[in-house]
Design an enzyme around this catalytic site. Structure first.
Site, short mmCIF file in Angstrom:
data_model
loop_
_atom_site.label_atom_id
_atom_site.label_comp_id
_atom_site.label_asym_id
_atom_site.label_seq_id
_atom_site.Cartn_x
_atom_site.Cartn_y
_atom_site.Cartn_z
CB CYS A 66 78.85 12.01 40.78
SG CYS A 66 78.45 10.82 42.05
CD GLU A 113 72.80 13.60 37.87
OE1 GLU A 113 73.44 14.62 37.62
OE2 GLU A 113 73.17 12.74 38.70
#
Length: 191
Positions: A66, A113
């Protein structure tokens, strides 16, 4: 240009600016991110245990990688870059879905996010970057579900969040199955 900047976005993933990564996490501002899920030919998911020195979730298990695209960098290009930097290989990635994710950490930082999820299938052996990754393992669907249930404190919050976890486990595995079937069809049709 800001060093180590993230791209700030709205709920539709439209760019509204840039900010230094740690400042965006301190202020809990929505920014663009991506998550890569890698499977081997047996259908097992690659998990990495984050290096202990990471600014959050150090030592916890998570998906293959990620991170955040840099300003001017697309999410797919960033995903390929980080896969190479963290795990030492590259493979074709397929976009699966997007979601908005928010989690506060004990250290005062918050991940907020707009996350682009990518899936790849490869039997490449990871060559881990020890500054990023402590170790890796592969787990099948049932073992992954059991591992998250039995060891929630050893798994990154992204995989512990019930709604996200269900979507990841179901949608990611479903996309993996469709992708692997499509690859099998193209291989057998070429023969």
């Amino acid at each position: 240009m800001i060093e180590n900047a993230v791209v700030l976005v709205n709920e539709q993933d439209e760019e509204i600016g840039t900010m230094e990564k740690m400042e965006a996490h301190r202020k809990a501002l929505l920014h663009r991110a991506f998550s890569v899920f890698i499977f081997n030919a047996k259908g097992e998911m690659l998990l990495q245990r984050r290096a202990l020195n990471k600014y959050h979730s150090g030592g916890l298990w998570t998906n293959a990688c990620c991170s955040h695209p840099r300003p001017g960098e697309t999410a797919p290009d960033a995903a390929i870059r980080r896969l190479r930097e963290e795990l030492g290989f590259v493979t074709t990635l397929t976009g699966a879905f997007n979601f908005v994710y928010k989690a506060a950490f004990d250290n005062g930082l918050t991940e907020y996010e707009f996350d682009h999820v990518f899936i790849g299938i490869t039997d490449n052996i990871p060559q881990i970057n020890l500054q990023e990754v402590a170790e890796y393992k592969y787990l099948d669907y049932s073992d992954l579900s059991l591992d998250i249930k039995e060891n929630p404190n050893l798994v990154r919050r992204l995989l512990r969040n019930t709604n996200v976890k269900i979507r990841i486990i179901n949608d990611v595995y479903a996309t993996f199955l469709l992708t692997s079937q499509a690859q099998s069809s193209s291989i057998s049709s070429d023969e």
